[in-house]
Design an enzyme around this catalytic site. Structure first.
Site, mmCIF file in Angstrom:
data_model
loop_
_atom_site.group_PDB
_atom_site.id
_atom_site.type_symbol
_atom_site.label_atom_id
_atom_site.label_comp_id
_atom_site.label_asym_id
_atom_site.label_seq_id
_atom_site.Cartn_x
_atom_site.Cartn_y
_atom_site.Cartn_z
ATOM 1 N N LYS A 158 0.876 -1.296 0.015
ATOM 2 C CA LYS A 158 0.106 0.019 -0.044
ATOM 3 C C LYS A 158 0.915 1.108 -0.134
ATOM 4 O O LYS A 158 1.652 1.427 0.982
ATOM 5 C CB LYS A 158 -0.649 0.006 1.285
ATOM 6 C CG LYS A 158 -1.807 1.319 1.396
ATOM 7 C CD LYS A 158 -2.922 0.873 2.335
ATOM 8 C CE LYS A 158 -3.700 2.385 2.594
ATOM 9 N NZ LYS A 158 -4.671 2.138 3.594
ATOM 10 N N ASP B 59 -13.483 4.592 9.722
ATOM 11 C CA ASP B 59 -13.767 4.427 8.729
ATOM 12 C C ASP B 59 -14.465 3.121 8.275
ATOM 13 O O ASP B 59 -13.976 2.711 7.246
ATOM 14 C CB ASP B 59 -12.738 4.683 7.747
ATOM 15 C CG ASP B 59 -12.880 5.425 6.242
ATOM 16 O OD1 ASP B 59 -14.122 5.723 6.049
ATOM 17 O OD2 ASP B 59 -11.951 5.510 5.284
HETATM 18 P P1 ADP Z 1 -7.559 3.564 1.396
HETATM 19 O O1 ADP Z 1 -6.923 3.868 2.690
HETATM 20 O O2 ADP Z 1 -7.035 4.569 0.392
HETATM 21 O O3 ADP Z 1 -9.251 3.668 1.321
HETATM 22 P P2 ADP Z 1 -7.364 0.735 1.742
HETATM 23 O O4 ADP Z 1 -6.411 0.262 2.465
HETATM 24 O O5 ADP Z 1 -8.757 0.809 2.022
HETATM 25 O O6 ADP Z 1 -7.170 2.088 0.901
HETATM 26 O O7 ADP Z 1 -7.181 -0.296 0.197
HETATM 27 C C1 ADP Z 1 -8.111 -0.099 -1.023
HETATM 28 C C2 ADP Z 1 -8.542 -1.044 -1.566
HETATM 29 O O8 ADP Z 1 -7.413 -1.890 -2.051
HETATM 30 C C3 ADP Z 1 -9.372 -1.931 -0.864
HETATM 31 O O9 ADP Z 1 -10.742 -1.655 -0.782
HETATM 32 C C4 ADP Z 1 -9.098 -3.211 -1.193
HETATM 33 O O10 ADP Z 1 -9.662 -3.642 -2.249
HETATM 34 C C5 ADP Z 1 -7.615 -3.286 -1.400
HETATM 35 N N1 ADP Z 1 -6.733 -3.934 -0.574
HETATM 36 C C6 ADP Z 1 -6.113 -3.181 0.404
HETATM 37 N N2 ADP Z 1 -5.468 -3.751 1.203
HETATM 38 C C7 ADP Z 1 -5.480 -5.331 0.822
HETATM 39 C C8 ADP Z 1 -4.996 -6.377 1.108
HETATM 40 N N3 ADP Z 1 -4.307 -6.604 2.207
HETATM 41 N N4 ADP Z 1 -5.235 -7.462 0.176
HETATM 42 C C9 ADP Z 1 -6.083 -7.374 -0.749
HETATM 43 N N5 ADP Z 1 -6.643 -6.196 -1.069
HETATM 44 C C10 ADP Z 1 -6.399 -5.279 -0.383
HETATM 45 MG MG MG Z 2 -10.265 2.220 2.495
#
Ligand code: ADP
Ligand code: MG
Length: 393
Positions: free
Chosen positions: A121, A226
């Site tokens: 991320k 959130d």
């Molecule tokens: P933001 O803080 O920008 O909302 P998120 O952590 O919610 O970011 O991640 C955005 C999207 O990425 C999630 O809705 C999911 O679909 C995907 N995602 C995030 N982390 C993971 C993970 N560890 N494994 C698989 N998909 C992930």
């Molecule tokens: Mg998110």
């Protein structure tokens, strides 16, 4: 903004040296004077300007001559620095396709040497809310090092610390693997965000599990802030995993009850609409509408003033300090309110210019082995943005 890691293969030691010099210069300058970059990089045979031109070509730095001749990192430049550091540490060896676009992050698959696929991320604070960042500068005016780099690094550091602590306390979260700069590496969740799920065999049970998580979090002293269908993942076996922690707060926060109620309300709303669950009179407004959670049903879940968490205090003692928390909260608070339920979409980059979402930027896993380098004199620890995010043995 694309994350084309191919360019990484062609960058030389000098390129990274100058890129790191720009990052270091940004401790004190939003735009780092070219001459200062030259001094920090102190390339043996000079030629910093030539290297800067190459970095500019690859969009790793941005040139600004409005006040003086200077440069700053772009997100891509910052991405490259984090990726290179993590690859050098052996955390992963290749970057794959993009799997998620959050409000303020991009998520990619990465693979380790032995082929294990993890999630990376990259935090992008300021992408969607650059105007908000500007208006919030007042808060952080006295911090010399404030900028989007700093905020994104804080967000990553916080997310990593919270994920680790939650995992240690048995919460269903991804495994926190490592963190550098604005980048968090975690296990890949095999599932889908709840928002994509149209049918569930047992929605009641899932609803209770999810609600139970919010309550248990609060009993541990924390509120997600959130907690919605975008940040809850569910797999084929109906296993629930929660993600996305940079906005979490302690139950001792002055608005804790409001945030807690809102998290609960989001879950109610979603299950009511998507899975047509109905709740007894105590839990919803008597007319069954989607209005705010009835005041009278709050204590049924939790009175925030009566819980004495432990995790929030533990986290204060972790790498993520109280002051970091305060800075983050000042920045994030407004956004959480504006953004609930709009967890994806196009945004702006740090220039405020339109930035299209990367569509599956990278097909297949690209080997990054060429970016491993030996004997670089500029040590990781030299860079402020890199200082002590996580201690590595
Ligand atoms: P933001 O803080 O920008 O909302 P998120 O952590 O919610 O970011 O991640 C955005 C999207 O990425 C999630 O809705 C999911 O679909 C995907 N995602 C995030 N982390 C993971 C993970 N560890 N494994 C698989 N998909 C992930
Ligand atoms: Mg998110």
């Amino acid at each position: 903004m694309k994350l084309d890691v191919n360019a990484l293969r062609y960058l030389t030691k000098d390129d990274f040296r100058v890129l790191t010099a720009v990052e270091m210069g940004m401790r004190n300058h939003e735009i780092v004077p070219a001459e200062l970059i030259g001094r920090i990089a102190s390339l043996k045979h000079g030629g910093t300007y030539k290297v800067l031109k190459n970095l500019l070509k690859h969009k790793l730095v941005h040139h600004d001559s409005s006040k003086y001749d200077g440069f700053r990192l772009t997100y891509l430049g910052y991405d490259f620095l984090a990726i290179k550091t993590l690859v050098n540490r052996g955390v992963f060896a290749s970057v794959g396709r993009q799997i998620g676009v959050g409000k303020e992050s991009d998520i990619f698959e990465v693979a380790t040497e032995d082929g294990t696929v993890l999630a990376m991320k990259l935090h992008r604070l300021g992408r969607v809310s650059f105007r908000a960042v500007k208006s919030k500068r007042d808060y952080l005016r006295h911090r010399r090092s404030f900028n989007w780099l700093y905020l994104s690094r804080l967000a990553a550091l916080k997310e990593f610390a919270f994920m680790k602590a939650l995992e240690e306390h048995g919460f269903p979260v991804p495994n926190a693997v490592d963190c550098n700069r604005h980048c968090v590496i975690m296990s890949l969740v095999q599932g889908y965000p709840l928002v994509q799920v149209k049918e569930l065999p047992n929605p009641d049970t899932i609803f209770e599990t999810i609600l139970g998580l919010v309550v248990r979090l609060a009993e541990h002293g924390l509120i997600h802030c959130d907690f919605n269908e975008f940040n809850i993942m569910i797999d084929d076996d109906e296993k629930v995993t929660m993600i996305d922690f940079p906005q979490m707060i302690s139950v001792s926060h002055r608005n804790a009850q409001m945030y807690f109620d809102r998290d609960i309300e989001c879950i109610f709303k979603f299950f009511r609409k998507r899975f047509h669950l109905s709740f007894d009179e105590k839990e919803v407004e008597s007319d069954g509408s989607d209005s705010e959670l009835n005041e009278s049903c709050r204590p049924q879940f939790l009175d925030i003033n009566k819980v004495s968490g432990c995790l929030d205090k533990e986290l204060e003692a972790s790498g993520f300090t109280r002051k970091d928390q305060d800075d983050m909260e000042k920045f994030v608070e407004g956004d959480v309110e504006e953004d609930l339920g709009s967890d994806s979409g196009e945004g702006e980059d740090e220039d405020g210019t339109a930035c299209p979402i990367n569509d599956a930027t990278l097909d297949g896993l690209e080997s990054l082995s060429l970016i491993r380098e030996e004997g670089d004199n500029l040590q990781e620890g030299d860079s402020e943005a890199n200082q002590n995010i996580v201690q590595h043995p």
